[in-house]
Motif scaffolding. Structure first.
Motif, PDB file in Angstrom:
ATOM      1  N   ILE A   7      28.291  61.164  73.562  1.00  0.00           N
ATOM      2  CA  ILE A   7      27.288  59.939  73.053  1.00  0.00           C
ATOM      3  C   ILE A   7      26.686  59.470  74.514  1.00  0.00           C
ATOM      4  O   ILE A   7      27.381  58.822  75.263  1.00  0.00           O
ATOM      5  CB  ILE A   7      27.957  58.949  72.189  1.00  0.00           C
ATOM      6  CG1 ILE A   7      28.506  59.437  70.960  1.00  0.00           C
ATOM      7  CG2 ILE A   7      26.932  57.869  71.924  1.00  0.00           C
ATOM      8  CD1 ILE A   7      29.548  58.649  70.124  1.00  0.00           C
ATOM      9  N   ILE A   8      25.498  59.483  74.647  1.00  0.00           N
ATOM     10  CA  ILE A   8      24.791  58.701  75.722  1.00  0.00           C
ATOM     11  C   ILE A   8      24.593  57.223  75.120  1.00  0.00           C
ATOM     12  O   ILE A   8      23.778  57.125  74.026  1.00  0.00           O
ATOM     13  CB  ILE A   8      23.550  59.328  76.129  1.00  0.00           C
ATOM     14  CG1 ILE A   8      23.772  60.716  76.601  1.00  0.00           C
ATOM     15  CG2 ILE A   8      22.728  58.479  77.178  1.00  0.00           C
ATOM     16  CD1 ILE A   8      22.646  61.469  77.077  1.00  0.00           C
ATOM     17  N   LYS A   9      25.330  56.377  75.547  1.00  0.00           N
ATOM     18  CA  LYS A   9      25.468  54.968  75.132  1.00  0.00           C
ATOM     19  C   LYS A   9      24.058  54.133  75.367  1.00  0.00           C
ATOM     20  O   LYS A   9      23.231  54.650  76.147  1.00  0.00           O
ATOM     21  CB  LYS A   9      26.308  54.212  75.663  1.00  0.00           C
ATOM     22  CG  LYS A   9      27.781  54.895  75.360  1.00  0.00           C
ATOM     23  CD  LYS A   9      28.880  54.077  75.989  1.00  0.00           C
ATOM     24  CE  LYS A   9      30.195  54.617  75.469  1.00  0.00           C
ATOM     25  NZ  LYS A   9      31.331  53.751  76.222  1.00  0.00           N
ATOM     26  N   PRO A  10      23.810  53.053  74.801  1.00  0.00           N
ATOM     27  CA  PRO A  10      22.437  52.226  74.636  1.00  0.00           C
ATOM     28  C   PRO A  10      22.055  52.118  76.146  1.00  0.00           C
ATOM     29  O   PRO A  10      21.030  52.178  76.408  1.00  0.00           O
ATOM     30  CB  PRO A  10      23.078  50.964  74.022  1.00  0.00           C
ATOM     31  CG  PRO A  10      23.891  51.398  72.985  1.00  0.00           C
ATOM     32  CD  PRO A  10      24.814  52.453  73.606  1.00  0.00           C
ATOM     33  N   ASP A  11      23.018  51.900  77.002  1.00  0.00           N
ATOM     34  CA  ASP A  11      22.578  51.602  78.429  1.00  0.00           C
ATOM     35  C   ASP A  11      22.064  52.720  79.296  1.00  0.00           C
ATOM     36  O   ASP A  11      20.824  52.569  79.901  1.00  0.00           O
ATOM     37  CB  ASP A  11      23.783  51.017  79.490  1.00  0.00           C
ATOM     38  CG  ASP A  11      25.033  51.785  79.469  1.00  0.00           C
ATOM     39  OD1 ASP A  11      25.471  52.399  78.288  1.00  0.00           O
ATOM     40  OD2 ASP A  11      25.592  51.825  80.694  1.00  0.00           O
ATOM     41  N   VAL A  71      21.931  58.708  71.914  1.00  0.00           N
ATOM     42  CA  VAL A  71      21.749  60.015  71.765  1.00  0.00           C
ATOM     43  C   VAL A  71      23.327  60.689  71.430  1.00  0.00           C
ATOM     44  O   VAL A  71      24.355  60.666  72.201  1.00  0.00           O
ATOM     45  CB  VAL A  71      21.103  60.815  72.841  1.00  0.00           C
ATOM     46  CG1 VAL A  71      20.951  62.383  72.905  1.00  0.00           C
ATOM     47  CG2 VAL A  71      20.117  60.034  73.175  1.00  0.00           C
ATOM     48  N   TYR A  72      23.404  61.194  70.360  1.00  0.00           N
ATOM     49  CA  TYR A  72      24.684  62.281  69.966  1.00  0.00           C
ATOM     50  C   TYR A  72      24.447  63.663  70.421  1.00  0.00           C
ATOM     51  O   TYR A  72      23.078  64.406  70.022  1.00  0.00           O
ATOM     52  CB  TYR A  72      24.987  62.127  68.439  1.00  0.00           C
ATOM     53  CG  TYR A  72      25.094  60.835  67.868  1.00  0.00           C
ATOM     54  CD1 TYR A  72      26.391  60.216  68.132  1.00  0.00           C
ATOM     55  CD2 TYR A  72      24.184  60.100  67.279  1.00  0.00           C
ATOM     56  CE1 TYR A  72      26.611  58.805  67.370  1.00  0.00           C
ATOM     57  CE2 TYR A  72      24.013  58.646  66.668  1.00  0.00           C
ATOM     58  CZ  TYR A  72      25.410  58.404  66.953  1.00  0.00           C
ATOM     59  OH  TYR A  72      25.498  57.020  66.476  1.00  0.00           O
ATOM     60  N   VAL A 113      27.743  54.540  80.169  1.00  0.00           N
ATOM     61  CA  VAL A 113      26.631  55.220  80.048  1.00  0.00           C
ATOM     62  C   VAL A 113      26.937  56.300  78.902  1.00  0.00           C
ATOM     63  O   VAL A 113      26.112  56.651  78.098  1.00  0.00           O
ATOM     64  CB  VAL A 113      26.347  55.882  81.335  1.00  0.00           C
ATOM     65  CG1 VAL A 113      25.126  56.846  81.156  1.00  0.00           C
ATOM     66  CG2 VAL A 113      25.963  55.003  82.243  1.00  0.00           C
ATOM     67  N   VAL A 114      28.329  56.856  79.027  1.00  0.00           N
ATOM     68  CA  VAL A 114      28.443  57.986  78.239  1.00  0.00           C
ATOM     69  C   VAL A 114      29.984  57.936  77.477  1.00  0.00           C
ATOM     70  O   VAL A 114      30.786  57.370  78.026  1.00  0.00           O
ATOM     71  CB  VAL A 114      28.593  59.259  78.820  1.00  0.00           C
ATOM     72  CG1 VAL A 114      26.965  59.807  78.998  1.00  0.00           C
ATOM     73  CG2 VAL A 114      28.977  59.452  80.007  1.00  0.00           C
ATOM     74  N   HIS A 115      29.897  58.627  76.500  1.00  0.00           N
ATOM     75  CA  HIS A 115      31.326  58.798  75.639  1.00  0.00           C
ATOM     76  C   HIS A 115      31.523  60.268  75.481  1.00  0.00           C
ATOM     77  O   HIS A 115      30.355  60.849  75.254  1.00  0.00           O
ATOM     78  CB  HIS A 115      31.489  58.119  74.147  1.00  0.00           C
ATOM     79  CG  HIS A 115      32.383  58.829  73.398  1.00  0.00           C
ATOM     80  ND1 HIS A 115      33.870  58.384  73.747  1.00  0.00           N
ATOM     81  CD2 HIS A 115      32.356  59.815  72.488  1.00  0.00           C
ATOM     82  CE1 HIS A 115      34.496  59.075  72.770  1.00  0.00           C
ATOM     83  NE2 HIS A 115      33.725  60.060  72.271  1.00  0.00           N
TER      84      HIS A 115
END
Length: 132
Positions: A7-11, A71-72, A113-115
């Motif tokens: 997951i690209i996170k909101p930031d 973004v998934y 930034v990412v999960h």
């Protein structure tokens, strides 16, 4: 072929890092199996982050993760989970090495930034959660 969820996170989305992050995965010969853009609902955020519900920053995390689009991505490849986790760097961006995604772009311990899934079991659950 192994799969993982990223997951690209909101930031990461707000700072227009999506292309750079995807390019790094592709340079490692990882395949983008599926990709979608959406705003995470509070319900999904609570389910996904249930393991931190007792932490002081839980409400801040909920606000952050539901604040705008994410973004998934389902990535595929040999040892994709291990490869992606190494590419991301330490969860706390202040501890992440330069050259990793979090080291290069991260801001704080949870606005990082990412999960990415941390195991095959987690990947299966998370892919099902976000890609029905």
């Amino acid at each position: 072929m192994e799969q993982t969820l990223v997951i690209i996170k909101p930031d990461g989305v707000k700072r227009k890092l999506v292309g750079e992050i995807l390019q790094r995965f592709e340079r490692k010969q990882l395949n983008i199996h599926q990709l979608k853009v959406a705003t995470m609902s509070r319900e999904l955020a609570e389910e996904h982050y249930a393991h931190i519900k007792t932490f002081d920053f839980f409400e801040d995390m909920m606000t952050y993760m539901t604040s705008s689009e994410v973004v998934y991505i389902i990535l595929e490849g040999n040892d994709v989970i291990k490869t992606v986790r190494k590419m991301l760097g330490a969860t706390n961006c202040l501890e992440a090495e330069s050259g990793t995604i979090r080291g290069d772009f991260g801001g704080s311990s949870y606005q990082n930034v990412v999960h990415a899934s941390d195991s095959p079991e987690a990947a299966a659950i998370e892919i099902k959660r976000f890609f029905n």
